[in-house]
Write an enzyme that holds these catalytic residues in place. Structure first.
Site, mmCIF file in Angstrom:
data_model
loop_
_atom_site.group_PDB
_atom_site.id
_atom_site.type_symbol
_atom_site.label_atom_id
_atom_site.label_comp_id
_atom_site.label_asym_id
_atom_site.label_seq_id
_atom_site.Cartn_x
_atom_site.Cartn_y
_atom_site.Cartn_z
ATOM 1 N N CYS A 187 0.813 -1.225 0.000
ATOM 2 C CA CYS A 187 0.000 0.000 0.000
ATOM 3 C C CYS A 187 0.849 1.278 0.000
ATOM 4 O O CYS A 187 0.540 2.227 -0.716
ATOM 5 C CB CYS A 187 -0.990 0.000 1.156
ATOM 6 N N ASP A 392 -7.447 5.707 -1.639
ATOM 7 C CA ASP A 392 -7.141 4.503 -0.877
ATOM 8 C C ASP A 392 -6.624 3.409 -1.805
ATOM 9 O O ASP A 392 -7.319 3.024 -2.753
ATOM 10 C CB ASP A 392 -8.411 4.030 -0.163
ATOM 11 N N HIS A 394 -6.164 0.293 -1.031
ATOM 12 C CA HIS A 394 -6.517 -1.038 -0.525
ATOM 13 C C HIS A 394 -7.687 -1.653 -1.288
ATOM 14 O O HIS A 394 -8.725 -2.002 -0.724
ATOM 15 C CB HIS A 394 -6.827 -0.951 0.966
#
EC number: 3.4.22.-
Length: 507
Positions: A187, A392, A394
């Protein structure tokens, strides 16, 4: 009789659960909570408690999905039916625990196995995203102010136009035999890609460039995108970052902190002759203007687009159109990417820095901020009120392969839903702030803005801006890619969060 009645009720509840097919979101929520409950019981058996106990059930809207007591009572049955799911966690909890990082790793490992066993990945799910609040306060996105009341479409278009790099799966093995997916560990690497991609967009397309779904983009756009595709010969691919990170003491598959990814990107940028960027990483909370000017004003003959031959007539050679005199192409200023790793508190962000951080998002030179803990890194691109706006990484998506005509399917590289938001107070104190100065005038303007910040009442400067290197500093050669290994280790321990003891993540 009461025992039989209760057993019948329980059996009926269990049958009701299995009689209907749960949704993907329910399966994910069940897996997460069962996993957490299992680890909690194991820790209690081992005589080890949570750092922050959460004995009560999660409240609606909280970080943990609400789940029925029926599913929690099925935890032991799940362990019995699928022992392989819990093999890693059992093995790890049988060893001596020296820090909660081990518990965190165990939690993530068993959660990943549950997803694998259920054939679930985040890309199969459909989530509801919260829209921007109806507020009169301005929304700041990378130096651009917007009104959410009258410019909502413009806000979303600006966000969508940022390159969005997420977890990917089924790409060529890193190093030939390494991972084929970065889910669970990449990430921060993806956040590093996003902040650097924004620098390349500003360099080759301009801050006002916009991506529109279905609209044919320029060759320069695809050149930028190609530099981040998940393959070994792309300048800033996950393969290059992971393998270059070995020189920074990181094994392939290990989580990076903001400082580490910044150092790796600086190394990789030296091979990108098309962009010809001067990358400076300001350490010790100090930006030395003299060093940056020396780095950016070294004359060179720009290699132009040698790495990516393009057919566009308006191709730029370090800011000069093709056809300009060779003497004019001797650049007076190499476009600057300035990355500043910072520590804004011990375990939580110091409130005194919040206003200064907001001001950074208001600067036209802003590239945003990267930061976070293991498995929760984000790319912050702006703020509204007391909330940060971020992209994000993820989400696991399939790796993208360029077509035979070198065209890249690009829709999955743009976040086409409202961006995520979080309270500024929840920001992890380990971050890296980024700025892009295309010209010397941009850099001078940035310096003036930083100096004005020091006069802002109630705001604590996040870093110091000085003209010359302080006498107590060492004098590294500005051409060195990184400090020596001992300095790098020391700085990494200070700026990156991965060496700390962490609380167990509540997913």
């Amino acid at each position: 009789m009461e025992v039989l009645r209760r057993s019948s009720v329980f059996a009926a509840e269990v049958m009701e659960v299995f009689d209907r097919s749960p949704t993907d979101k329910e399966l994910v929520s069940q897996a997460k909570v069962l996993c957490r409950d299992y680890i909690h019981s194991r820790l209690l058996r081992a005589g080890i408690g949570w750092s922050k106990p959460e004995h009560s059930a999660p409240t609606p809207g909280g970080r943990l999905a609400e789940v029925s007591s029926v599913l929690l009572r099925l935890g032991d049955e799940l362990e019995y039916i699928r022992p392989n799911v819990y093999r890693n966690i059992a093995r790890q909890l049988n060893i001596s625990l020296h820090s909660e990082t081990v518990v965190t790793d165990a939690f993530l490992a068993v959660a990943a196995q549950i997803f694998t066993a259920a054939t679930l990945t985040y890309d199969t799910l459909t989530f509801e995203y919260e829209d921007f609040p109806e507020t009169k306060e301005p929304v700041w996105i990378l130096g651009r102010p917007y009104s959410v009341l009258t410019e909502k479409e413009e806000i979303l278009l600006d966000v969508t136009s940022r390159l969005w790099f997420t977890y990917r799966k089924n790409f060529p093995a890193i190093g030939g035999t390494g991972p084929t997916s970065d889910t669970g560990w990449g990430c921060m690497l993806r956040c590093g890609q996003m902040i650097f991609a924004q620098a390349l967009v500003c360099r080759h397309l301009g801050r006002d460039w916009r991506w529109v779904k279905g609209k044919r983009q320029t060759d320069n756009y695809f050149n930028i995108l190609n530099a981040f595709i998940d393959k070994k010969d792309s300048y800033y691919s996950i393969h290059q970052i992971a393998q270059m990170g070995v020189g920074e003491g990181k094994s392939i598959g290990q989580w990076y902190g903001p400082n580490t990814v910044a150092q790796v990107l600086k190394k990789l940028a030296t091979f990108d002759t098309w962009s010809s960027l001067a990358v400076h990483i300001a350490m010790d909370n100090t930006v030395v203007m003299e060093e940056i000017r020396r780095l950016c004003k070294s004359n060179f003959l720009c290699a132009g687009a040698a790495a990516f031959p393009a057919a566009e007539s308006d191709l730029l050679y370090n800011g000069y159109p093709d056809g300009a005199e060779v003497t004019d192409r001797l650049s007076l200023w190499k476009p600057l990417v300035l990355l500043i790793p910072l520590r804004l508190g011990l375990t939580d962000i110091n409130e005194a820095y919040i206003e200064t951080l907001k001001q950074c998002f208001m600067m036209p030179q802003s590239l945003g901020v990267i930061g976070g803990k293991p498995n929760s890194a984000h790319y912050f691109i702006g703020y509204v009120g007391e909330e940060l706006i971020y992209l994000d990484p993820h989400t696991t998506q399939p790796a993208v392969e360029p077509s035979d005509n070198s065209c890249i399917p690009d829709e999955s590289f743009h976040c086409q839903h409202p961006p995520c938001r979080m309270s500024i107070a929840e920001l992890d104190p380990s971050i890296a702030v980024g700025f892009f100065c295309n010209t010397e005038e941009d850099f001078n303007d940035w310096c003036q803005q930083i100096k004005k910040l020091s006069l802002l009442r109630g705001a604590l400067p996040m870093f110091e801006l000085v003209e010359h290197q302080p006498s107590h500093f060492s004098s590294p050669d500005v051409l060195n890619l990184t400090p020596d290994s001992s300095d790098a280790d020391r700085l990494e321990r200070f700026f990156d969060s991965e060496d700390e003891d962490f609380e167990i993540l509540s997913l």
